[in-house]
Design a protein around this motif. Structure first.
Motif, PDB file in Angstrom:
ATOM      1  N   GLU A 188     -12.864  11.604 -15.454  1.00 22.44           N
ATOM      2  CA  GLU A 188     -13.972  11.609 -16.414  1.00 22.44           C
ATOM      3  C   GLU A 188     -15.327  11.790 -15.724  1.00 22.44           C
ATOM      4  O   GLU A 188     -16.174  12.551 -16.180  1.00 22.44           O
ATOM      5  N   GLY A 189     -15.522  11.105 -14.605  1.00 21.65           N
ATOM      6  CA  GLY A 189     -16.799  11.188 -13.889  1.00 21.65           C
ATOM      7  C   GLY A 189     -17.064  12.570 -13.319  1.00 21.65           C
ATOM      8  O   GLY A 189     -18.169  13.110 -13.468  1.00 21.65           O
ATOM      9  N   SER A 190     -16.069  13.165 -12.653  1.00 15.48           N
ATOM     10  CA  SER A 190     -16.283  14.493 -12.066  1.00 15.48           C
ATOM     11  C   SER A 190     -16.483  15.539 -13.171  1.00 15.48           C
ATOM     12  O   SER A 190     -17.303  16.451 -13.026  1.00 15.48           O
ATOM     13  N   TYR A 191     -15.756  15.392 -14.271  1.00 19.24           N
ATOM     14  CA  TYR A 191     -15.924  16.315 -15.392  1.00 19.24           C
ATOM     15  C   TYR A 191     -17.347  16.214 -15.948  1.00 19.24           C
ATOM     16  O   TYR A 191     -18.050  17.220 -16.087  1.00 19.24           O
ATOM     17  N   ARG A 192     -17.786  15.003 -16.242  1.00 11.91           N
ATOM     18  CA  ARG A 192     -19.114  14.786 -16.825  1.00 11.91           C
ATOM     19  C   ARG A 192     -20.221  15.282 -15.886  1.00 11.91           C
ATOM     20  O   ARG A 192     -21.137  15.996 -16.302  1.00 11.91           O
ATOM     21  N   ASP A 193     -20.130  14.915 -14.595  1.00  9.58           N
ATOM     22  CA  ASP A 193     -21.160  15.315 -13.626  1.00  9.58           C
ATOM     23  C   ASP A 193     -21.253  16.833 -13.494  1.00  9.58           C
ATOM     24  O   ASP A 193     -22.353  17.395 -13.457  1.00  9.58           O
ATOM     25  N   LEU A 201     -23.730  22.206 -14.746  1.00 11.47           N
ATOM     26  CA  LEU A 201     -23.610  23.536 -15.324  1.00 11.47           C
ATOM     27  C   LEU A 201     -24.611  23.714 -16.457  1.00 11.47           C
ATOM     28  O   LEU A 201     -25.341  24.715 -16.507  1.00 11.47           O
ATOM     29  N   ASN A 202     -24.695  22.748 -17.369  1.00 14.91           N
ATOM     30  CA  ASN A 202     -25.639  22.843 -18.488  1.00 14.91           C
ATOM     31  C   ASN A 202     -27.077  22.923 -18.002  1.00 14.91           C
ATOM     32  O   ASN A 202     -27.873  23.704 -18.532  1.00 14.91           O
ATOM     33  N   LYS A 203     -27.425  22.138 -16.982  1.00 17.93           N
ATOM     34  CA  LYS A 203     -28.790  22.147 -16.434  1.00 17.93           C
ATOM     35  C   LYS A 203     -29.132  23.521 -15.851  1.00 17.93           C
ATOM     36  O   LYS A 203     -30.205  24.070 -16.111  1.00 17.93           O
ATOM     37  N   THR A 204     -28.223  24.076 -15.077  1.00 24.25           N
ATOM     38  CA  THR A 204     -28.453  25.389 -14.472  1.00 24.25           C
ATOM     39  C   THR A 204     -28.609  26.467 -15.538  1.00 24.25           C
ATOM     40  O   THR A 204     -29.504  27.310 -15.456  1.00 24.25           O
ATOM     41  N   LEU A 205     -27.767  26.443 -16.540  1.00 26.46           N
ATOM     42  CA  LEU A 205     -27.849  27.441 -17.606  1.00 26.46           C
ATOM     43  C   LEU A 205     -29.143  27.306 -18.390  1.00 26.46           C
ATOM     44  O   LEU A 205     -29.781  28.308 -18.737  1.00 26.46           O
ATOM     45  N   GLU A 247     -16.890  24.700 -27.316  1.00 25.15           N
ATOM     46  CA  GLU A 247     -16.561  23.549 -26.477  1.00 25.15           C
ATOM     47  C   GLU A 247     -16.279  23.988 -25.043  1.00 25.15           C
ATOM     48  O   GLU A 247     -15.806  25.098 -24.817  1.00 25.15           O
ATOM     49  N   PRO A 248     -16.550  23.108 -24.071  1.00 21.44           N
ATOM     50  CA  PRO A 248     -16.238  23.440 -22.675  1.00 21.44           C
ATOM     51  C   PRO A 248     -14.732  23.614 -22.471  1.00 21.44           C
ATOM     52  O   PRO A 248     -13.927  22.971 -23.138  1.00 21.44           O
ATOM     53  N   LEU A 249     -14.397  24.489 -21.547  1.00 19.31           N
ATOM     54  CA  LEU A 249     -13.010  24.694 -21.130  1.00 19.31           C
ATOM     55  C   LEU A 249     -12.848  24.103 -19.730  1.00 19.31           C
ATOM     56  O   LEU A 249     -13.674  24.357 -18.856  1.00 19.31           O
ATOM     57  N   LEU A 250     -11.804  23.343 -19.519  1.00 24.19           N
ATOM     58  CA  LEU A 250     -11.458  22.842 -18.195  1.00 24.19           C
ATOM     59  C   LEU A 250     -10.334  23.716 -17.676  1.00 24.19           C
ATOM     60  O   LEU A 250      -9.304  23.854 -18.341  1.00 24.19           O
ATOM     61  N   MET A 251     -10.532  24.306 -16.517  1.00 28.21           N
ATOM     62  CA  MET A 251      -9.513  25.166 -15.924  1.00 28.21           C
ATOM     63  C   MET A 251      -9.063  24.542 -14.602  1.00 28.21           C
ATOM     64  O   MET A 251      -9.886  24.304 -13.728  1.00 28.21           O
ATOM     65  N   ARG A 276      -8.604  23.128  -6.886  1.00 27.06           N
ATOM     66  CA  ARG A 276      -9.655  23.944  -7.496  1.00 27.06           C
ATOM     67  C   ARG A 276      -9.689  23.650  -8.986  1.00 27.06           C
ATOM     68  O   ARG A 276      -8.680  23.756  -9.680  1.00 27.06           O
ATOM     69  N   ASN A 277     -10.861  23.269  -9.463  1.00 29.23           N
ATOM     70  CA  ASN A 277     -11.118  23.021 -10.881  1.00 29.23           C
ATOM     71  C   ASN A 277     -12.360  23.809 -11.273  1.00 29.23           C
ATOM     72  O   ASN A 277     -13.243  24.030 -10.450  1.00 29.23           O
ATOM     73  N   GLU A 278     -12.436  24.191 -12.518  1.00 30.81           N
ATOM     74  CA  GLU A 278     -13.641  24.823 -13.048  1.00 30.81           C
ATOM     75  C   GLU A 278     -13.882  24.308 -14.461  1.00 30.81           C
ATOM     76  O   GLU A 278     -12.932  24.024 -15.192  1.00 30.81           O
ATOM     77  N   ILE A 279     -15.142  24.215 -14.805  1.00 29.32           N
ATOM     78  CA  ILE A 279     -15.540  23.984 -16.187  1.00 29.32           C
ATOM     79  C   ILE A 279     -16.241  25.258 -16.621  1.00 29.32           C
ATOM     80  O   ILE A 279     -17.079  25.803 -15.894  1.00 29.32           O
ATOM     81  N   ALA A 280     -15.892  25.749 -17.802  1.00 26.63           N
ATOM     82  CA  ALA A 280     -16.461  26.998 -18.298  1.00 26.63           C
ATOM     83  C   ALA A 280     -17.049  26.790 -19.685  1.00 26.63           C
ATOM     84  O   ALA A 280     -16.536  26.017 -20.483  1.00 26.63           O
ATOM     85  N   LEU A 281     -18.140  27.504 -19.926  1.00 28.56           N
ATOM     86  CA  LEU A 281     -18.779  27.532 -21.240  1.00 28.56           C
ATOM     87  C   LEU A 281     -18.894  28.985 -21.676  1.00 28.56           C
ATOM     88  O   LEU A 281     -19.230  29.866 -20.860  1.00 28.56           O
ATOM     89  N   LEU A 282     -18.619  29.240 -22.946  1.00 30.78           N
ATOM     90  CA  LEU A 282     -18.724  30.585 -23.498  1.00 30.78           C
ATOM     91  C   LEU A 282     -20.196  30.943 -23.641  1.00 30.78           C
ATOM     92  O   LEU A 282     -20.970  30.212 -24.281  1.00 30.78           O
TER      93      LEU A 282
END
Length: 140
Positions: free
Chosen positions: A84-89, A94-98, A108-112, A125-131
């Motif tokens: 939960e912590g790594s996902y949230r952080d 990502l949201n801040k950079t965008l 909704e975010p995608l967890l890959m 390797r993990n990624e969070i993606a936003l459309l």
């Protein structure tokens, strides 16, 4: 489904031969997870040798085949075990950079996730993606 195990199990059974052809399908990466109003949704990416006509039909009502059209995703990559912590952080980063770059997203975010559970954390390797909303990024 309510949790990752509940979402993963029907998909794993499908690729293990629980389909109309009894065909075993190799596991591919990433495994894509997203939260919806109904609970957790999980997707496996099917091997390139299949198309919508040739992929074996599932025998379980908990599995459906969908074609996902090409799209632009903004992603952040990170290693380690997913929690939960790594996902949230990482979603916050990502949201801040965008936002700083004026890039709008939708959905909704995608967890890959790309690795099997036995992979050591520093190799994972993990990624969070936003459309990305189409009008906020220049096409190249």
């Amino acid at each position: 489904m309510e949790d990752e195990n509940g979402a993963f199990s029907p998909l794993f059974r499908y690729i293990s031969g629980e389909n109309e052809n009894g065909e075993k399908i190799e596991m591919t990466a990433p495994v894509v997870t997203t939260s919806t109003e109904k609970g957790l949704s999980m997707a496996f990416i099917m091997p390139e040798r299949f198309d919508i006509q040739t992929i074996p039909r599932p025998t379980s009502s908990n599995v459906e085949i969908r074609v996902v059209e090409s799209r632009t995703l903004a992603t952040i990559r990170f290693s380690g075990y997913m929690n939960e912590g790594s996902y949230r952080d990482n979603l916050e980063r990502l949201n801040k950079t965008l936002k700083e770059r004026g890039i709008l997203t939708k959905g909704e975010p995608l967890l890959m996730q790309y690795n099997d559970p036995r992979t050591p954390p520093f190799y994972r390797r993990n990624e969070i993606a936003l459309l990305v909303a189409n009008d906020t990024v220049e096409e190249k």
